[in-house]
Scaffold this active site. Structure first.
Site, PDB file in Angstrom:
ATOM      1  N   SER A 148     -32.295 -18.086  16.570  1.00  0.00           N
ATOM      2  CA  SER A 148     -33.561 -18.301  16.854  1.00  0.00           C
ATOM      3  C   SER A 148     -33.732 -19.737  17.211  1.00  0.00           C
ATOM      4  CB  SER A 148     -34.219 -18.184  15.438  1.00  0.00           C
ATOM      5  OG  SER A 148     -35.633 -18.587  15.502  1.00  0.00           O
ATOM      6  N   TYR A 161     -36.144 -18.706   6.783  1.00  0.00           N
ATOM      7  CA  TYR A 161     -36.047 -18.174   7.978  1.00  0.00           C
ATOM      8  C   TYR A 161     -35.031 -19.198   8.719  1.00  0.00           C
ATOM      9  CZ  TYR A 161     -36.657 -16.123  12.794  1.00  0.00           C
ATOM     10  OH  TYR A 161     -36.571 -15.524  13.808  1.00  0.00           O
TER      11      TYR A 161
END
Lengths: 293, 309
Positions: A148, A161
């Site tokens: 990401s 995350y």
């Protein structure tokens, strides 16, 4: 490192999170290039719809589906064994599935944190470990791990995350070196803001107030500006050319540079830049502002 | 079995026989507007008809392997495009339209009036689409095999042949080495480049009609910069107005027309089904004959069930 392009036709690609978003569009793009598919998702209804669309368009391909919740290790291990039994040779594994969780670390429960780590980090590691013999049985295979933008920079409110996405990035970059000798390529993908369901599907910590969570989701969703089919095409191009890293969107490319220049406080620099750009845009006459978009 | 070479299949196993020694059916010559044109027919004459069209500078022999595989369930017809193969050119300048009308003329000449399942390889794919636009009532389905019409990129050899005068001169000077180079460019696996194939290519190339028509068509096809966009855009717009069940396939290792043209084909014909053959060059109907036939028969069976695209 293998300098041969990846050959899609008549290979077998395993894609997780294939029922929507980037995974769904990867499945379509791989099918157009002639890849047989093994598609995984927890949403069986949507997954079936994707599979039957592909079967209709490409009658010569084999498309199989597995409904599995990647947070369930036992189920994941069983799914991997089933894939191995049915497909002794795999040419491409795309660890795409991922989930998001909003909220400050101080207010998250450990169960919530573990849920993100299980799906975003442990599941790709386990699946890769199980399928590696089939993936490396012949030279020419390829592994993709979707990290990401938040595998490059670490904004507040994204502890789980970021931990999972930094982790998968490290795992992926190590495997790139380790698998090179055997002729298997590895690509790490850093999407910055793809329009998928990840924001709306994000889980909210039990201790996070609803209005704060909604604001978080809206902020996250604002970053999501790139259509998933475009992201999938860039990933497929990265696979074909065996790129080490695919950065998708300016919101991933700029932070990547900043993270290299300011390793400790890239987020601060990034938010200042974004803030300055926003302020500058507001000062512009409306016509000029509209012309930028 | 070697690895690391750029040519040759990745998996071991004997390739299919490069040419079928004697394909089933009858080879006949029919007369279309005074020109003598070869046509091969096989299978039950009452079965649904399939018409097979070859590429530029080629001949009906490019479809021999499919006569054997498709004629169990279909009436299979392959023909030389007028002026190519061992057939005469039609009167007048050679154009795409003339090639398309010539193919329809062959169907008339053998009394085949039913809509046909049209399959075209390379230039034959563009001709097949042109048949659809000029005689839509004659076309039941389209199968486009590494077809021309979906992008400007084409092998530099064909671009040179499109240069006025230069192309025509080059085409009269094809020797055995040049013919072999062409065959090697068409197939990924050199096992398909047999002496028999090279000799036949030389025989075709030596015919006066063939060289002249080849030069005309190469010039119409494109310029030195590639396939002309004008005729492509017009043709694809016309094809879109007359949707037929369509199958578009490509050989992954095609170096004559690159594989990404398939994506353009799917953008132009969104309802088309598609497939990419691994370990295969410009002619999947030869290099992957069994897989091609399986797919084509599946497509024709599905199209018969749901005729509305």
């Amino acid at each position: 490192m293998s300098t041969n392009p990846y050959r899609f036709a008549e290979g077998t690609a395993v894609v997780t999170g294939a029922a929507s978003g980037i995974g769904e569009n990867l499945a379509y793009g791989l099918a157009v290039r002639g890849s047989n598919l093994v598609l995984l998702d927890r949403d069986g209804g949507r997954l079936d719809a994707v599979a039957s669309t592909i079967r209709g368009r490409h009658p010569g391909l084999s498309v199989s589906t597995l409904v599995v919740d990647l947070a369930d290790r036992t189920a994941l291990d069983a799914a991997a064994q089933q894939i191995l039994a049915e497909h002794p040779q795999i040419t491409l594994l795309v660890n795409n599935a991922g989930v998001a969780l909003g909220g400050d670390f101080s207010r998250l429960t450990l169960d919530e944190f573990d849920w993100v780590m299980d799906i975003n980090f442990h599941a790709p590691v386990r699946l890769t470990h199980h399928l590696l013999p089939a993936l490396t049985a012949q030279p020419g295979g390829h592994l993709v791990n979707v990290s990401s933008l938040f595998g490059l920079i670490a904004p507040p409110g994204q502890s789980a995350y970021c931990a999972s996405k930094f982790g998968i990035r490290g795992f992926s970059e190590v495997l790139r070196s380790e698998l090179a000798q055997g002729g298997t390529g590895v690509t790490t993908v850093h999407p910055g803001g793809i329009k998928t369901r990840i924001a709306s599907d994000a889980r909210v910590g039990v201790n996070i107030p609803a209005d704060e969570a909604e604001q978080g989701k809206r902020d996250f969703a604002k970053l999501l500006t790139i259509p998933p089919e475009k992201a999938a095409e860039q990933i497929i191009d990265g696979i074909e050319h065996r790129r080490a890293r695919v950065l998708i969107g300016m919101s991933a490319k700029i932070p990547d540079v900043l993270a290299r220049l300011f390793p400790a406080n890239s987020v601060t620099v990034f938010s200042r830049l974004v803030g300055a750009a926003g302020a500058a845009q507001k000062k512009l006459p409306s016509g000029a502002g509209a012309a930028r978009r | 079995m070697t690895t690391g070479t750029s040519r040759g299949p990745l998996t071991a196993g004997a390739p299919a026989p490069p040419t079928h020694p004697s394909p089933p059916g009858d080879l006949a010559t029919v007369t279309v507007r005074g020109a003598r044109i070869r046509v091969r027919t096989s299978g039950d004459p009452a079965a649904p008809p399939v018409l097979l069209l070859h590429g530029i500078g080629r001949s009906l022999e490019d479809w021999d392997a499919q006569h054997e595989r498709l004629s169990g369930t279909h009436r299979v017809i392959s023909t030389d495009l007028a002026g190519f193969g061992l057939s005469d050119r039609l009167p007048g300048p050679a154009t795409f339209e003339q090639l398309a009308d010539g193919a329809v003329g062959v169907l008339d000449a053998i009394g085949e009036r039913r809509p046909v399942h049209l399959m075209g390889n390379s230039l034959g794919g563009a001709v097949a689409m042109l048949v659809l636009t000029r005689a839509p009532e004659r076309v039941a389905t389209l199968t486009l095999v590494d077809a021309a019409g979906f992008g400007s990129e084409v092998t530099v050899a064909l671009r040179v042949l499109g240069i006025p005068f230069v192309g025509a001169r080059l085409l009269t000077r094809i020797d055995r080495a040049a013919a072999r180079r062409t065959e090697r460019a068409i197939f990924l696996d050199d096992a398909f480049v047999t002496e028999e194939r090279v000799s036949f290519a030389l025989e075709v190339a030596a015919r006066a009609d063939q060289a002249a028509v080849f030069a005309d068509i190469a010039r119409e096809l494109g310029t030195v910069r590639g396939v002309r966009p004008q005729w492509r855009a017009a043709l694809l717009a016309e094809v879109a107005r007359r949707p037929r069940p369509t199958l578009a396939v490509w050989g992954e290792r095609d170096i004559i027309l690159p594989g990404h043209h398939l994506r353009a084909a799917l953008a132009a014909i969104p309802h088309a089904r598609s497939h990419v053959f691994a370990r295969c060059g410009h002619m999947p109907q030869i290099e992957r004959a069994d897989a091609f036939a399986d797919l084509a028969l599946t497509f024709l069976r599905d199209a018969a069930r749901e005729p509305n695209v």
